[in-house]
Design a protein around this motif. Sequence first.
Motif, PDB file in Angstrom:
ATOM      1  N   GLU A 471      80.517 132.277  24.019  1.00 18.99           N
ATOM      2  CA  GLU A 471      80.888 131.006  24.610  1.00 18.99           C
ATOM      3  C   GLU A 471      79.945 129.899  23.926  1.00 18.99           C
ATOM      4  OE1 GLU A 471      83.179 128.119  26.147  1.00 18.99           O
ATOM      5  OE2 GLU A 471      83.716 130.292  25.798  1.00 18.99           O
ATOM      6  N   LYS A 474      79.979 129.213  20.522  1.00 17.29           N
ATOM      7  CA  LYS A 474      81.176 128.313  20.235  1.00 17.29           C
ATOM      8  C   LYS A 474      80.732 126.864  20.519  1.00 17.29           C
ATOM      9  CE  LYS A 474      85.973 127.517  21.930  1.00 17.29           C
ATOM     10  NZ  LYS A 474      86.846 127.681  22.652  1.00 17.29           N
ATOM     11  N   TRP A 477      78.705 125.417  17.806  1.00 18.16           N
ATOM     12  CA  TRP A 477      79.249 125.207  16.542  1.00 18.16           C
ATOM     13  C   TRP A 477      80.158 123.929  16.928  1.00 18.16           C
ATOM     14  CZ3 TRP A 477      78.589 126.517  11.801  1.00 18.16           C
ATOM     15  CH2 TRP A 477      78.022 127.876  11.369  1.00 18.16           C
ATOM     16  N   GLU A 478      80.586 123.927  17.864  1.00 19.22           N
ATOM     17  CA  GLU A 478      81.266 122.388  18.086  1.00 19.22           C
ATOM     18  C   GLU A 478      80.481 121.278  18.116  1.00 19.22           C
ATOM     19  OE1 GLU A 478      83.299 122.946  21.897  1.00 19.22           O
ATOM     20  OE2 GLU A 478      84.912 124.299  21.345  1.00 19.22           O
TER      21      GLU A 478
END
Length: 506
Positions: A471, A474, A477-478
């Motif tokens: 998580e 993630k 990267w966002e």
Amino acid sequence: MLKQILSKLPRKSQKSDSLDSAGIDSGNQTSNSGNGVQCTNIGNSISSRLSVVKRVSSAVFPASIMAGVEAVEPNLSFKDVSNPQKQNLFISKLNLCCEVSDFSDPDKTNAEQDLKRQTLIELVDFVSSGSAKFNEPAIAAMCKMCAINLFRVFPPKYRSNSTSGEAEDEEPMFDPAWSNLQLVYDLLLRFISYSSLDAKVAKKYVDHSFILRLLDLFESEDPRERDCLKTILHRIYGKFMVHRPFVRKAVSNIIYRFVFETERHNGIAELLEIFGSIISGFAVPLKEEHKMFLWRALIPLHKPKSVGVYHQQLTYCVVQFIDKDPKLANSVIKGLLKYWPVTNSQKELMFISELEEILEMTSMAEFQKIMVPLFRRIACCLNSFHYQVAERAHLVWNNEHILNLVTHNRQVIFPLIFPALERNSQNHWNQAVLNLTQNIRKMLCEMDEELVLTCQCKLEEENSQLSEAAEKRKLTWERLESAAGFQPAAANMIPPVKPAACPVAC
């Protein structure tokens, strides 16, 4: 009256006078005494008898002498000659068989081939009778005949086109000359196995060069020939103790060339079968030379793709070594793990089976040295998507000795195995593997339920940590993607920077 009677009697001195005159004419100095005449008479009579015997024998046997031995007419039967002449007849028949027949042309007359075949049959029967004692010329002639008929270079058309030698599903090729070759091999085998054969004399002709040429014949495509060679080489190893180190070294060189260079040889299985019986006869403790053969030759034999052709014999040799010295199990298992296949499921099945045989002979102390990398590999096999590999890895747990080793070391092994079982129960596609996984989990719970619960809690904790880490990645990267979305506009507002002038004149 008396003089008339005596004059009518035959004079004995006439013959002796003639002999004396013959002796003088021939340059022999003989006395005129009665003793001298008598000796000359006896000597000439003996020589005349010998010349008569020689002429008679010359009418039956040829007078040609080969290597100091009188050659005998080879078409005669052994029953038709005296015992002293049987050795010479044996040599003559061997010389007759030195003519190599051409079996490639079916239209060629079979008269010579039939004669040679019949002669070979007679030779085999003669050696099988066990009544002969072979002298050195006979031994030399025997080795010469076998060398001429057997030692040959195999043409390219007889070799397999595959890079791994004779494959398991490949049709064997049969030599058209096998009818004669079989008799030559049978004769050589009976000759080597002959109980009264003098090994001290025979070793001069069954020498290193002879043995090397025999080993070259293991390249034959004909399995019947390799089987005969296997028996003959084993008898040579048993008969000639002085050649044993050389045989071991020569076979090692063949294996080295096969593993590290060509990966092409048709006789590895037969050579390993010979060594299986040789290893079983090694004295304990094992010599360093024998251990080196295990480490440098047998263990690397697991590397080639064609291991399935000789794996059964290879496993037997390895097990024989461990039976002699259980401490070698650690080295063997390390070698298996080193050469463990990645994409070849059939090799993986063979490795698991061999591993089970080795573990059955492994002591607790040696097992503890290797158990961590070993069960990491077993865990990978449990998770294999090839159902046969996964099924075979599960069946290892049915072995009582292996289960006993696991039980005593469960604190180390359970944490290595439990995650694989958990992944199987959630993801594996094969129902049979799922059932086996449930059985093993149940068995582990019966063995130590508290340890299983601990492993499960630890696995859940690790999974949650992995989820949190995923998580975070993630979200990172966002943020990077959103930041990269504004970067081009900002970059367009910054004027380009001119490069500084170079102070050095070019």
